[in-house]
Design a protein around this motif. Structure first.
Motif, mmCIF file in Angstrom:
data_model
loop_
_atom_site.group_PDB
_atom_site.id
_atom_site.type_symbol
_atom_site.label_atom_id
_atom_site.label_comp_id
_atom_site.label_asym_id
_atom_site.label_seq_id
_atom_site.Cartn_x
_atom_site.Cartn_y
_atom_site.Cartn_z
ATOM 1 N N LEU A 268 88.765 -14.979 28.020
ATOM 2 C CA LEU A 268 89.986 -14.737 27.179
ATOM 3 C C LEU A 268 89.723 -13.982 25.862
ATOM 4 N N TRP A 269 88.449 -14.480 25.272
ATOM 5 C CA TRP A 269 88.368 -13.651 24.063
ATOM 6 C C TRP A 269 87.511 -12.304 24.217
ATOM 7 N N ALA A 270 86.445 -12.692 25.059
ATOM 8 C CA ALA A 270 85.603 -11.372 25.432
ATOM 9 C C ALA A 270 86.482 -10.158 25.845
ATOM 10 N N GLU A 271 86.989 -10.359 26.945
ATOM 11 C CA GLU A 271 87.677 -9.085 27.577
ATOM 12 C C GLU A 271 88.904 -8.578 26.949
ATOM 13 N N GLY A 274 87.125 -7.347 22.744
ATOM 14 C CA GLY A 274 85.942 -6.560 22.777
ATOM 15 C C GLY A 274 86.219 -5.147 23.076
ATOM 16 N N LYS A 275 86.616 -4.607 22.058
ATOM 17 C CA LYS A 275 87.190 -2.960 22.293
ATOM 18 C C LYS A 275 86.738 -2.370 20.952
ATOM 19 N N ASP A 276 86.335 -1.111 21.211
ATOM 20 C CA ASP A 276 86.392 -0.149 19.821
ATOM 21 C C ASP A 276 85.360 -0.788 18.825
ATOM 22 N N GLY A 277 84.304 -1.560 19.292
ATOM 23 C CA GLY A 277 83.301 -1.855 18.393
ATOM 24 C C GLY A 277 83.664 -3.077 17.517
ATOM 25 N N LEU A 278 84.932 -3.613 18.046
ATOM 26 C CA LEU A 278 85.583 -4.653 17.300
ATOM 27 C C LEU A 278 85.472 -6.046 18.277
ATOM 28 N N GLY A 279 85.810 -7.334 17.820
ATOM 29 C CA GLY A 279 85.848 -8.311 18.601
ATOM 30 C C GLY A 279 85.121 -9.356 18.186
ATOM 31 N N GLN A 280 85.256 -10.753 18.765
ATOM 32 C CA GLN A 280 84.258 -11.776 18.315
ATOM 33 C C GLN A 280 83.620 -12.359 19.520
ATOM 34 N N THR A 281 82.425 -12.209 19.664
ATOM 35 C CA THR A 281 81.693 -12.753 20.662
ATOM 36 C C THR A 281 81.670 -14.242 21.181
ATOM 37 N N PRO A 282 82.213 -14.766 22.095
ATOM 38 C CA PRO A 282 82.538 -16.107 22.113
ATOM 39 C C PRO A 282 81.039 -16.758 22.999
#
Length: 430
Positions: A268-271, A274-282
Motif C-alpha cells: 500500500l505505502w510503496a506502490e 513512491g513517485k517523483d523521488g518522493l515517498g516513504q520506504t516501508p
C-alpha cells in the motif's frame, strides 16, 4: 482503535514535530479532506476505495462461496493486491479451513503447495481484474492441470473474481463458474474491503460484515481535522516526518497474527507513494522478534526511520510457570502477554531515549471488527499522505513497466521495455 502521536512530538525527539506544526498542517489536512470527499462523492478512480464499507455487498460474496460444501482449504490465485488483503484477514483469524495464496511463480513453492493439499476438497479463487495477469494465469493453468491429474473436476471447485470483460470472465461464462465482480475505481492494493479481499474470509467462516462495520467506524471519523481522525493523524504525521528526512517507515506489530498485515501495508505505502523521488520506504518487522534483529539499526542507525508499533489491548494470554533458575525467577507468576507488553513499552522508551520518533497504534482486539478499523485507517492515511505530498496515489507506472517487459520476454507482444532487458550491462565475477 486509537493512535498515540506523543513520541513524534518535538518534546520526545529533537527531530520531531511541534504542536504548532501540527496546527499549521491541519489546514492542509482540511483541504485534503475536501478533495477526498469530492472524489468519494463521484466514485472517482481511487477515491471510490474509501466508499467500500457501504458499497460492498457481503450477501453477494456469501452467495458466490456458498455452493462449496465442507471445504478443507481455499487457494487464492492472485498477486499483489489480489492476494495480500485477503491473506491479511485469513492469516489474522483462526479457521478450520486452511487459506493459501499462490502469489508468486516460484515453481518449487507452487508444486509443494499443490502436493500438500487434498484437491478434491480444495476451493480455488482466481483473482485478476483484467484476466491477463501473467503470474496469476500461469499459476491457475498449473492448478487446473494438477486437479485434472488428481481426477478432480476443477470447474466444480473454482470461482473467479474479475472484471466485466477478459479471459477470466470468458472462462467463467464457458464453464458456468461463480463470479464476483472487481469493483470499478478500486486499485488492487485498496481492494481488501471488497469482493477481492473478503471472499476467502467468507469461505473460511469469518464475519465479513463485522470487517465492514469496523471500517465504517473509521470512515465515520473522517473530518476536516487530523485531531478528530486517527487515519488522517497518522497519514499527516508520516508526511511531516518524511519532509524532515524520515523516509522509511518500519511497521512493527506486536502480534504474530498481524505479520501479513505488515506485508499488505508495505505494498500500500510503496506502490501508492513512491513517485517523483518522493515517498516513504516501508519496512516490515515483528515485535518482539525483531527487537533482536532490527532495533539496533532503528535506534542507532541513520536517523531516517519512523517506527510504527501496533498491538491489541485484549488478547488471550499464557501463564509463565514458576522457576528456581537463578536470574529467571522474576518471570514466574507473570505471563507471556505481560512480557510482550513490557517488550513493546521498552522498545518505545528505547527509541525515545535515542531521539527516534515512533507512533503507537492500538486495537481493542485482533478480530474482524478491529481488522476492518485498521485496514481502512491505513488506506485513508495513505490517501491523505498522497494529497499532502501531491503525488498520484492511485497509479503505478513503474509496476506496469515491469509487466510489459516480462510479457515481451515471454513472447506476449512487442514491447520496448523488453529490449531494455537485453541491453543490460554485465560485469560477471566467476
Amino acid at each position: 482503535m486509537q493512535i498515540d502521536l506523543g513520541n513524534v512530538l518535538d518534546t520526545a525527539s529533537v527531530h520531531g514535530v511541534s504542536r504548532e506544526t501540527l496546527e499549521r498542517l491541519d489546514d492542509r489536512v482540511a483541504a485534503a479532506h475536501d478533495r477526498i470527499e469530492r472524489g468519494r462523492e463521484t466514485d472517482e478512480h481511487g477515491y471510490a476505495s474509501l466508499n467500500l464499507p457501504s458499497s460492498t455487498d457481503p450477501a453477494e460474496i456469501r452467495e458466490a462461496v456458498g455452493g462449496f460444501e465442507n471445504p478443507s482449504a481455499i487457494v487464492t490465485v492472485g498477486i499483489g493486491g489480489s492476494a495480500l488483503g485477503a491473506a491479511t484477514l485469513t492469516d489474522a483469524l483462526d479457521s478450520d479451513v486452511e487459506a493459501h495464496y499462490l502469489d508468486n511463480v516460484d515453481p518449487e513453492a507452487v508444486a509443494s503447495l499443490l502436493d500438500s493439499l487434498d484437491l478434491g476438497s480444495t476451493v480455488v479463487n482466481v483473482v485478476s481484474r483484467s484476466g491477463t495477469t501473467a503470474e496469476t494465469l500461469a499459476n491457475f493453468l498449473v492448478v487446473q492441470e494438477a486437479m485434472d491429474d488428481a481426477g478432480v473436476d476443477w470447474a466444480d471447485r473454482t470461482f473467479v473474481t474479475t472484471g466485466e470483460e477478459g479471459n477470466l470472465r470468458d472462462l467463467a461464462n464457458q464453464h458456468d463458474l461463480p463470479v464476483l465482480p472487481v469493483p470499478d475505481g478500486v486499485p488492487g492494493r485498496f481492494s481488501v474491503l471488497s469482493t477481492v479481499g473478503l471472499a476467502a474470509a467468507a469461505l473460511c467462516g469469518h464475519d465479513i460484515e463485522a470487517v465492514l462495520e469496523g471500517a465504517a467506524a473509521q470512515e465515520a471519523r473522517l473530518s476536516d481535522s487530523l485531531f478528530d481522525s486517527p487515519a488522517y493523524a497518522y497519514g499527516a504525521v508520516c508526511f511531516a516526518l518524511a519532509e524532515r528526512g524520515y523516509t522509511a517507515n518500519a511497521m512493527m506489530p506486536y502480534a504474530e497474527s498481524l505479520e501479513t498485515f505488515s506485508e499488505w501495508f508495505a505494498q500500500l505505502w510503496a506502490e501508492s507513494l513512491g513517485k517523483d523521488g518522493l515517498g516513504q520506504t516501508p519496512l516490515r518487522a515483528l515485535g518482539a522478534t525483531d527487537q533482536h534483529s532490527q532495533l539496533q539499526l532503528y535506534r542507532a542507525g541513520p536517523r531516517d526511520k519512523l517506527v510504527t508499533l501496533v498491538r491489541a489491548t485484549d488478547r488471550e494470554d499464557v501463564s509463565i510457570p514458576e522457576t528456581d533458575l537463578d536470574g529467571l525467577a522474576y518471570l514466574g507468576g507473570s505471563s507471556l502477554g505481560e512480557l510482550l507488553d513490557a517488550e513493546f513499552e521498552a522498545t518505545e522508551a528505547s527509541l525515545v531515549a535515542a531521539g527516534q520518533p515512533n507512533v503507537r497504534i492500538e486495537l481493542d482486539e485482533v478480530n474482524e471488527y478491529g481488522l476492518g478499523e485498521l485496514l481502512y485507517a491505513m488506506e485513508t492515511a495513505c490517501v491523505v499522505y498522497g494529497e499532502l505530498a501531491s503525488v498520484e496515489t492511485f497509479v503505478q507506472p513503474a509496476v506496469e513497466w515491469g509487466k510489459r517487459a516480462a510479457r515481451g520476454l515471454l513472447g506476449g507482444g512487442d514491447f520496448e521495455e523488453a529490449d531494455a532487458v537485453a541491453d543490460k550491462e554485465r560485469l560477471i565475477i566467476d
